[in-house]
Every structure is written in C-alpha cells, then in structure tokens.
Design a protein around this motif. Structure first.
Motif, PDB file in Angstrom:
ATOM      1  N   GLY A 147      43.376  27.471  22.792  1.00  0.00           N
ATOM      2  CA  GLY A 147      43.083  26.348  23.653  1.00  0.00           C
ATOM      3  C   GLY A 147      41.619  26.291  24.056  1.00  0.00           C
ATOM      4  O   GLY A 147      40.819  27.182  23.752  1.00  0.00           O
ATOM      5  N   ALA A 148      41.265  25.226  24.786  1.00  0.00           N
ATOM      6  CA  ALA A 148      39.878  25.043  25.209  1.00  0.00           C
ATOM      7  C   ALA A 148      39.445  26.106  26.208  1.00  0.00           C
ATOM      8  O   ALA A 148      38.261  26.438  26.297  1.00  0.00           O
ATOM      9  CB  ALA A 148      39.704  23.649  25.807  1.00  0.00           C
ATOM     10  N   THR A 149      40.392  26.636  26.971  1.00  0.00           N
ATOM     11  CA  THR A 149      40.099  27.700  27.925  1.00  0.00           C
ATOM     12  C   THR A 149      40.998  28.898  27.640  1.00  0.00           C
ATOM     13  O   THR A 149      42.089  28.753  27.056  1.00  0.00           O
ATOM     14  CB  THR A 149      40.324  27.226  29.373  1.00  0.00           C
ATOM     15  N   ALA A 150      40.549  30.066  28.047  1.00  0.00           N
ATOM     16  CA  ALA A 150      41.335  31.284  27.811  1.00  0.00           C
ATOM     17  C   ALA A 150      42.646  31.212  28.579  1.00  0.00           C
ATOM     18  O   ALA A 150      42.674  30.777  29.741  1.00  0.00           O
ATOM     19  CB  ALA A 150      40.537  32.509  28.245  1.00  0.00           C
ATOM     20  N   PRO A 151      43.751  31.634  27.978  1.00  0.00           N
ATOM     21  CA  PRO A 151      45.034  31.592  28.681  1.00  0.00           C
ATOM     22  C   PRO A 151      45.078  32.591  29.825  1.00  0.00           C
ATOM     23  O   PRO A 151      44.470  33.659  29.769  1.00  0.00           O
ATOM     24  CB  PRO A 151      46.044  31.942  27.589  1.00  0.00           C
ATOM     25  N   THR A 152      45.811  32.219  30.875  1.00  0.00           N
ATOM     26  CA  THR A 152      46.044  33.121  31.989  1.00  0.00           C
ATOM     27  C   THR A 152      47.156  34.094  31.619  1.00  0.00           C
ATOM     28  O   THR A 152      47.838  33.934  30.602  1.00  0.00           O
ATOM     29  CB  THR A 152      46.455  32.337  33.234  1.00  0.00           C
ATOM     30  N   VAL A 153      47.355  35.102  32.464  1.00  0.00           N
ATOM     31  CA  VAL A 153      48.429  36.056  32.211  1.00  0.00           C
ATOM     32  C   VAL A 153      49.792  35.362  32.161  1.00  0.00           C
ATOM     33  O   VAL A 153      50.575  35.614  31.239  1.00  0.00           O
ATOM     34  CB  VAL A 153      48.402  37.197  33.253  1.00  0.00           C
ATOM     35  N   PRO A 154      50.140  34.483  33.114  1.00  0.00           N
ATOM     36  CA  PRO A 154      51.430  33.792  32.994  1.00  0.00           C
ATOM     37  C   PRO A 154      51.549  32.955  31.725  1.00  0.00           C
ATOM     38  O   PRO A 154      52.633  32.878  31.127  1.00  0.00           O
ATOM     39  CB  PRO A 154      51.479  32.911  34.248  1.00  0.00           C
ATOM     40  N   GLN A 155      50.466  32.327  31.300  1.00  0.00           N
ATOM     41  CA  GLN A 155      50.512  31.543  30.069  1.00  0.00           C
ATOM     42  C   GLN A 155      50.719  32.432  28.850  1.00  0.00           C
ATOM     43  O   GLN A 155      51.479  32.087  27.942  1.00  0.00           O
ATOM     44  CB  GLN A 155      49.224  30.726  29.929  1.00  0.00           C
ATOM     45  N   MET A 156      50.047  33.587  28.828  1.00  0.00           N
ATOM     46  CA  MET A 156      50.269  34.520  27.719  1.00  0.00           C
ATOM     47  C   MET A 156      51.698  35.036  27.727  1.00  0.00           C
ATOM     48  O   MET A 156      52.356  35.094  26.683  1.00  0.00           O
ATOM     49  CB  MET A 156      49.267  35.684  27.800  1.00  0.00           C
ATOM     50  N   ASP A 157      52.187  35.413  28.898  1.00  0.00           N
ATOM     51  CA  ASP A 157      53.515  36.014  28.992  1.00  0.00           C
ATOM     52  C   ASP A 157      54.624  35.013  28.720  1.00  0.00           C
ATOM     53  O   ASP A 157      55.774  35.403  28.513  1.00  0.00           O
ATOM     54  CB  ASP A 157      53.707  36.647  30.375  1.00  0.00           C
ATOM     55  N   ARG A 243      37.670  40.358  12.927  1.00  0.00           N
ATOM     56  CA  ARG A 243      38.116  40.287  14.315  1.00  0.00           C
ATOM     57  C   ARG A 243      39.018  39.078  14.486  1.00  0.00           C
ATOM     58  O   ARG A 243      38.883  38.088  13.755  1.00  0.00           O
ATOM     59  CB  ARG A 243      36.917  40.149  15.261  1.00  0.00           C
ATOM     60  N   ILE A 244      39.909  39.146  15.465  1.00  0.00           N
ATOM     61  CA  ILE A 244      40.701  37.983  15.853  1.00  0.00           C
ATOM     62  C   ILE A 244      40.263  37.618  17.265  1.00  0.00           C
ATOM     63  O   ILE A 244      40.809  38.082  18.262  1.00  0.00           O
ATOM     64  CB  ILE A 244      42.212  38.266  15.796  1.00  0.00           C
ATOM     65  N   GLY A 245      39.234  36.787  17.336  1.00  0.00           N
ATOM     66  CA  GLY A 245      38.644  36.446  18.622  1.00  0.00           C
ATOM     67  C   GLY A 245      39.603  35.736  19.555  1.00  0.00           C
ATOM     68  O   GLY A 245      39.464  35.832  20.781  1.00  0.00           O
ATOM     69  N   ALA A 246      40.582  35.020  18.998  1.00  0.00           N
ATOM     70  CA  ALA A 246      41.523  34.287  19.839  1.00  0.00           C
ATOM     71  C   ALA A 246      42.316  35.210  20.754  1.00  0.00           C
ATOM     72  O   ALA A 246      42.781  34.785  21.812  1.00  0.00           O
ATOM     73  CB  ALA A 246      42.483  33.481  18.960  1.00  0.00           C
ATOM     74  N   LEU A 247      42.471  36.482  20.370  1.00  0.00           N
ATOM     75  CA  LEU A 247      43.254  37.419  21.172  1.00  0.00           C
ATOM     76  C   LEU A 247      42.409  38.194  22.176  1.00  0.00           C
ATOM     77  O   LEU A 247      42.918  39.091  22.843  1.00  0.00           O
ATOM     78  CB  LEU A 247      43.989  38.393  20.250  1.00  0.00           C
ATOM     79  N   ALA A 248      41.142  37.833  22.308  1.00  0.00           N
ATOM     80  CA  ALA A 248      40.264  38.521  23.253  1.00  0.00           C
ATOM     81  C   ALA A 248      40.807  38.521  24.683  1.00  0.00           C
ATOM     82  O   ALA A 248      40.606  39.516  25.413  1.00  0.00           O
ATOM     83  CB  ALA A 248      38.865  37.901  23.222  1.00  0.00           C
ATOM     84  N   PRO A 249      41.507  37.461  25.169  1.00  0.00           N
ATOM     85  CA  PRO A 249      42.013  37.503  26.549  1.00  0.00           C
ATOM     86  C   PRO A 249      42.947  38.673  26.844  1.00  0.00           C
ATOM     87  O   PRO A 249      43.105  39.055  28.008  1.00  0.00           O
ATOM     88  CB  PRO A 249      42.741  36.158  26.697  1.00  0.00           C
ATOM     89  N   LEU A 250      43.561  39.244  25.830  1.00  0.00           N
ATOM     90  CA  LEU A 250      44.380  40.434  26.053  1.00  0.00           C
ATOM     91  C   LEU A 250      43.549  41.559  26.655  1.00  0.00           C
ATOM     92  O   LEU A 250      44.077  42.405  27.390  1.00  0.00           O
ATOM     93  CB  LEU A 250      45.008  40.895  24.739  1.00  0.00           C
ATOM     94  N   TYR A 251      42.261  41.575  26.344  1.00  0.00           N
ATOM     95  CA  TYR A 251      41.370  42.612  26.839  1.00  0.00           C
ATOM     96  C   TYR A 251      40.458  42.117  27.962  1.00  0.00           C
ATOM     97  O   TYR A 251      40.130  42.868  28.872  1.00  0.00           O
ATOM     98  CB  TYR A 251      40.484  43.138  25.704  1.00  0.00           C
ATOM     99  N   THR A 252      40.011  40.869  27.878  1.00  0.00           N
ATOM    100  CA  THR A 252      39.009  40.392  28.826  1.00  0.00           C
ATOM    101  C   THR A 252      39.612  39.944  30.155  1.00  0.00           C
ATOM    102  O   THR A 252      38.908  39.937  31.167  1.00  0.00           O
ATOM    103  CB  THR A 252      38.202  39.226  28.221  1.00  0.00           C
ATOM    104  N   ASN A 253      40.875  39.553  30.162  1.00  0.00           N
ATOM    105  CA  ASN A 253      41.518  39.242  31.431  1.00  0.00           C
ATOM    106  C   ASN A 253      41.715  40.551  32.203  1.00  0.00           C
ATOM    107  O   ASN A 253      42.333  41.492  31.687  1.00  0.00           O
ATOM    108  CB  ASN A 253      42.862  38.561  31.192  1.00  0.00           C
ATOM    109  N   PRO A 254      41.188  40.669  33.432  1.00  0.00           N
ATOM    110  CA  PRO A 254      41.244  41.958  34.143  1.00  0.00           C
ATOM    111  C   PRO A 254      42.665  42.498  34.317  1.00  0.00           C
ATOM    112  O   PRO A 254      42.891  43.709  34.182  1.00  0.00           O
ATOM    113  CB  PRO A 254      40.596  41.647  35.494  1.00  0.00           C
ATOM    114  N   GLU A 255      43.625  41.624  34.607  1.00  0.00           N
ATOM    115  CA  GLU A 255      44.994  42.106  34.796  1.00  0.00           C
ATOM    116  C   GLU A 255      45.585  42.597  33.485  1.00  0.00           C
ATOM    117  O   GLU A 255      46.213  43.667  33.427  1.00  0.00           O
ATOM    118  CB  GLU A 255      45.880  41.012  35.382  1.00  0.00           C
ATOM    119  N   SER A 256      45.396  41.832  32.423  1.00  0.00           N
ATOM    120  CA  SER A 256      45.914  42.249  31.126  1.00  0.00           C
ATOM    121  C   SER A 256      45.239  43.532  30.655  1.00  0.00           C
ATOM    122  O   SER A 256      45.888  44.429  30.103  1.00  0.00           O
ATOM    123  CB  SER A 256      45.692  41.127  30.103  1.00  0.00           C
TER     124      SER A 256
END
Length: 376
Positions: A147-157, A243-256
């Motif tokens: 998406g245009a913005t990184a997904p939140t934890v609830p959106q990922m889950d 690299r799979i840059g789309a999955l970066a939020p798994l690491y960059t989101n502080p909670e994840s």
C-alpha cells in the motif's frame, strides 16, 4: 546425483502417502532443520531419512560428502501434507512460490480485481483448490504490504498470523537459512497457507540445503558467517543481495520488531540452547549408520559450534545481553541537565536532556510525558 520425485497411485498408497520428494543434497542438514522446526512448534515438510535402491544400487553414495549415503523423504506440500500438519483446518488455499523470484507485488486486472495470469507469471502456483480461480486472498496480502503507507500491526495481523511469521523468521535467521526462500529475501521455493478456520497466511519452508554455515549455497560471505544480519528479508544477506522491501514493516514497526526479538530470545533459550541443541544434533544424526558410515563427529561438531557462536552473537551484539547471559535492564533513564535545589532544571521548552536505553525484546513502546519516543 539429483533429487527424485516419487508419485504413487492414489488408490494404492504407501502408509497414507502417494507422493514423496526424495532429496539427496545435504540430507543431514535438511533432516536436522526439520527436527528443529518441529521442536519450535512450526509447520514444515516432515522429514525421514531413507535408504533408496535403484537396480540394487545406492545412488546416494555418488555424492557421499553431501548425503552420507542417505536420501531424506520430504512430504510435499499438498492435500496430504495439510491433512497431517493442519488436521483441523486443511481446506484452505496453499500457494507455492517458484521463480521468477524478484516480485512480491500486486497484480490486478482492475482496481481490486486480482489478475490470475499476473500472479502465475510471478511464480505463484496453487497447490490446493486448484479448480477455483480465486486469488483474492493472495491479492489482499499483497495490497496490505504494497500500500501507499506501511501497514500497522492490526492491519498486518488481519492478513497474516503475525506472531507465527515472526517466530518463523526468527528461526530462519538463527540457522542462517540461505536456500532461496522468503526469509532471506530471495522470494522463491517456499509456500504460503491461508486456512478456512484461521484465514490468515502463514509461511511454509521447503528444504534446508544451506543452514548453520554449511550446504550448497555458501558462495557469499553472509551464509557462512555467524555474525550475519538478523534482518535477512530486507538485509544484504542472500547470495544475490535480494530483498523483499514490502515486508520491511515486520522489522521497522517498533511493536512488531519487539515481538520478533522476543521470539528470537525464546528460541535461543529453548530449541537453540546449546545443552538442548547439541543433544538434538546427536540424537538426530548420531545413529546414521549404513553404507555411508553415518554423519561424522566433526560434521556434527561444526553445526554445534556454529549454533553456539550465532546464538552468542545475537544475544550480545543484537539484543544487548552481557557475557554472563543476562539481559539488559528493561529501562534506564538519565538527564544531562544541571541540578538546582536537588532537581534537574531547564529554562528551554522541550529541552529535557533525557537519554536512556530499553530492552528492545521486552519493551514495545516508550512514552515520555505521554508522547511516544522512537529508538535511535
């Protein structure tokens, strides 16, 4: 010597199986990794060491160094696999990812309408429910992470079983899994399953030809290094630097990221604790006898030593544990403001002089005066 595929008539199965993948490359690594996956509570292609004869001959002896005279039977990911591994939720969609391995992206024929031909061209295959040309679940996964913005934890889950993914990724990074797959950014040779009872995707590993610094794909430095990055999906780890840059939020989101690190801590203190892991190595591989002579003591020791060094690196360099194996303090805080009348004092708004540390494997969010503070 090549791997073999064996298909048996559906009406004349062998112990409930009608299909087998018979691998001959680095069989001791594949079987040990399968055993460790089971100990970690992760779904995998179950492995059995087998003796195979063709016209009375043991072809595995032709590449003795890689196979120790054995094949391993890996149960292919399909309907029989799902009934065994997900007996209460086996009717969902099982996808297999093959080459080309560059693309992890949205393929639509119109906004919100998945393109089956687009996903097929990207190497996505359906290994269950093949008669239903329905790709909406895979498309939903892609649109969430692309998406245009990184997904939140609830959106990922909502689209993936987040804790399962993080534990799966933690396992792969501990063993330095460099056979092409999702966990090292290569986007090839793995599976995804979305159940009916739990309609969130989980990743499925295929084979483990290159783990613990050994195997068939160690031509680059990182796979043989116990100090390789732990962020292997997006880091410069795999042989092609993929690299799979789309999955970066798994690491960059502080909670994840905290939950990922907590999974590493748990695995390093259980499955990969040397006392447990070394016993697993010997119990799993120590009795491989037969015409190949079994897995040598030195080969087993190399695996144990790599695990110990990798574990120490992750705990100390990445997670901040001390030499005695103790975790860092949950929180430390201080200020460089001058003290007046017993209290730190400033005359400049927002100049707190605060600094400190947190244990990133235990702290998900830090607030100062009600405002979230992101780590450096």
């Amino acid at each position: 010597m090549n791997n073999w595929r064996l298909d048996i008539p559906k009406d004349d199965d062998w112990n409930g199986d009608t299909e087998m993948n018979l691998n001959v490359w680095y069989t001791h690594l594949g079987h040990l990794a399968s055993t460790a996956m089971e100990a970690a509570g992760l779904i995998h292609e179950r492995s059995w060491p087998v003796q195979l004869r063709l016209n009375g001959g043991n072809r595995a002896l032709q590449n003795q160094q890689q196979s120790w005279g054995w094949f391993i039977h890996l149960q292919p990911a399909g309907s029989e696999y799902l009934k065994l591994r997900r007996p209460l939720d086996s009717g969902g969609n099982l996808y297999k990812k093959v080459r080309p391995h560059q693309n992890f992206t949205v393929r639509e024929s119109a906004p919100g309408v998945p393109s089956a031909s687009g996903y097929l061209s990207d190497g996505w295959l359906k290994n269950s429910n093949e008669g239903l040309n329905d790709w909406r679940d895979l498309n939903g996964l892609m649109t969430t992470f692309r998406g245009a913005t990184a997904p939140t934890v609830p959106q990922m889950d909502a689209v993936i079983n987040l804790d399962y993914w993080l534990r799966w990724l933690a396992f792969q990074t501990i063993v330095n899994h460099n056979e092409t797959n999702l966990s090292n950014g290569s986007n090839d040779d793995y599976g995804l399953y979305r159940g009916e009872v739990d309609p969130r995707f989980i990743p499925l590993a295929h084979d483990f030809d290159t783990v613990w610094g050994q195997g068939g794909n160690t031509s680059s430095a990182d796979p043989t290094s116990p100090t390789a990055t732990v962020y292997q999906v997006t880091g410069n780890f795999s042989n092609g630097g993929e690299r799979i840059g789309a999955l970066a939020p798994l690491y960059t989101n502080p909670e994840s990221n905290q939950r990922f690190k907590a999974q590493m801590v748990d695995l390093l203190g259980t499955v990969f604790l040397p006392a447990n892991f070394n016993a697993m190595v010997d119990n799993t591989l120590g009795n491989w006898g037969g015409p190949g002579g079994g897995v040598s003591v030195s080969a087993r020791d190399n695996i144990k030593n790599f695990n110990a060094t990798r574990r120490d690196y992750i705990l100390r360099a990445v997670l901040g544990y001390d030499a005695a194996g103790q975790p860092p303090a949950v929180l430390t805080a201080g200020t460089n403001l001058p003290v007046q009348s017993g209290y730190p004092r400033t005359t400049t708004a927002n100049a707190t002089g605060l600094s400190g540390t947190v244990d990133s494997s235990r702290v998900r969010k830090l607030l100062v005066g009600g405002v979230e503070v992101l780590p450096d």
